[in-house]
Design an enzyme around this catalytic site. Structure first.
Site, PDB file in Angstrom:
ATOM      1  N   ARG A 138       0.833  -1.201   0.000  1.00 45.53           N
ATOM      2  CA  ARG A 138       0.000   0.000   0.000  1.00 45.53           C
ATOM      3  C   ARG A 138       0.872   1.257   0.000  1.00 45.53           C
ATOM      4  O   ARG A 138       0.528   2.259  -0.633  1.00 45.53           O
ATOM      5  CB  ARG A 138      -0.907  -0.023   1.233  1.00 45.53           C
TER       6      ARG A 138
ATOM      7  N   THR B 269     -15.935  14.987  -0.388  1.00 46.58           N
ATOM      8  CA  THR B 269     -17.311  15.154   0.055  1.00 46.58           C
ATOM      9  C   THR B 269     -17.743  13.932   0.845  1.00 46.58           C
ATOM     10  O   THR B 269     -17.201  12.834   0.661  1.00 46.58           O
ATOM     11  CB  THR B 269     -18.277  15.358  -1.129  1.00 46.58           C
ATOM     12  N   HIS B 270     -18.738  14.134   1.702  1.00 48.57           N
ATOM     13  CA  HIS B 270     -19.264  13.022   2.498  1.00 48.57           C
ATOM     14  C   HIS B 270     -20.778  13.167   2.600  1.00 48.57           C
ATOM     15  O   HIS B 270     -21.276  14.272   2.850  1.00 48.57           O
ATOM     16  CB  HIS B 270     -18.649  13.034   3.902  1.00 48.57           C
TER      17      HIS B 270
ATOM     18  N   ASP C 150      -7.550  14.837   5.788  1.00 46.82           N
ATOM     19  CA  ASP C 150      -6.387  14.670   6.646  1.00 46.82           C
ATOM     20  C   ASP C 150      -6.154  13.173   6.852  1.00 46.82           C
ATOM     21  O   ASP C 150      -6.696  12.342   6.098  1.00 46.82           O
ATOM     22  CB  ASP C 150      -6.542  15.434   7.959  1.00 46.82           C
TER      23      ASP C 150
ATOM     24  N   GLY D 243      -7.201  11.230   9.160  1.00 47.48           N
ATOM     25  CA  GLY D 243      -8.287  10.507   9.794  1.00 47.48           C
ATOM     26  C   GLY D 243      -9.357  10.094   8.804  1.00 47.48           C
ATOM     27  O   GLY D 243      -9.222  10.264   7.592  1.00 47.48           O
TER      28      GLY D 243
END
Length: 217
Positions: free
Chosen positions: A82, A125-126, A158, A160
């Site tokens: 990754r 976006t969420h 960020d 998180g």
């Protein structure tokens, strides 16, 4: 939770050139299409210079090709780890010299190297009103909780999960007969409009972040 960008001046790119956007997608590309359409107006102040994906043969890439926009693919499975994928994605995006990177339905979390290069310039976006209902099931979780109002959020990515500085939010009422699908579809409409609007603001105005608040000038 990661430390927020605090008391940071972000500014904006030169006003005599269009803001360069690299858009990352993983699916149908409806958010991307909204940006492509908006960029047709010179007054919008931005230009999509490349579209990247973590998977081939998706509609989002087809939309870019039809619009004459360069595309690239960086699949996680094509790299030993990754971290190697994150490094390759960082280099590929950086080659287009973007002012902003937009995650438009990109279903992979970027890593430390990508954030070191683009944090503060990558937006997402969420489909919920953060910090409520983070993660990949925002509409489902809002409906299950029984809220009467949910909506969409656009924020700076960020390290998180959906925890970055909030740029804008729009509310969507939850109807009594809503399913996850009907609620999500109404949120998507708001999401597209909001992403187009906030990208225009980022492209044409100056801003700074003070204690998780975005101050526009």
């Amino acid at each position: 939770m990661p430390e927020p960008l605090a008391n940071t001046h972000l500014g904006r790119p030169r006003r005599d050139v269009a803001t360069r956007l690299v858009v990352l997608v993983s699916g149908s590309g409806t958010l991307l299409q909204a940006l492509i359409d908006a960029c047709q107006d010179p007054a919008y102040g931005a230009q999509v210079v490349a579209v990247g994906s973590d998977r081939p043969d998706i509609q989002g890439l087809e939309r870019a090709v039809r619009a004459g926009i360069p595309t690239f693919i960086q699949a996680v499975s094509d790299h030993p780890s990754r971290a190697d994928w994150d490094r390759a994605l960082t280099a590929e995006v950086a080659a287009y010299e973007p002012d902003l990177v937009i995650s438009a339905g990109f279903m992979k979390l970027v890593g430390a190297e990508f954030l070191a290069r683009f944090q503060g310039r990558m937006i997402n976006t969420h489909p919920a009103l953060l910090p409520s209902f983070p993660g990949i099931h925002g509409p489902r979780d809002a409906l299950a909780y029984g809220v009467k109002i949910t909506g969409a959020t656009v924020f700076l990515i960020d390290s998180g999960v959906d925890s970055g500085v909030i740029l804008d939010q729009r509310a969507v009422a939850v109807e009594e007969d809503d399913t996850v699908e009907t609620l999500h579809e109404r949120i998507k409409i708001v999401e597209r409009t909001m992403l187009v609007a906030i990208t225009h603001q980022l492209a044409t105005r100056t801003w700074r972040i003070v204690d998780r608040k975005v101050l526009w000038t």
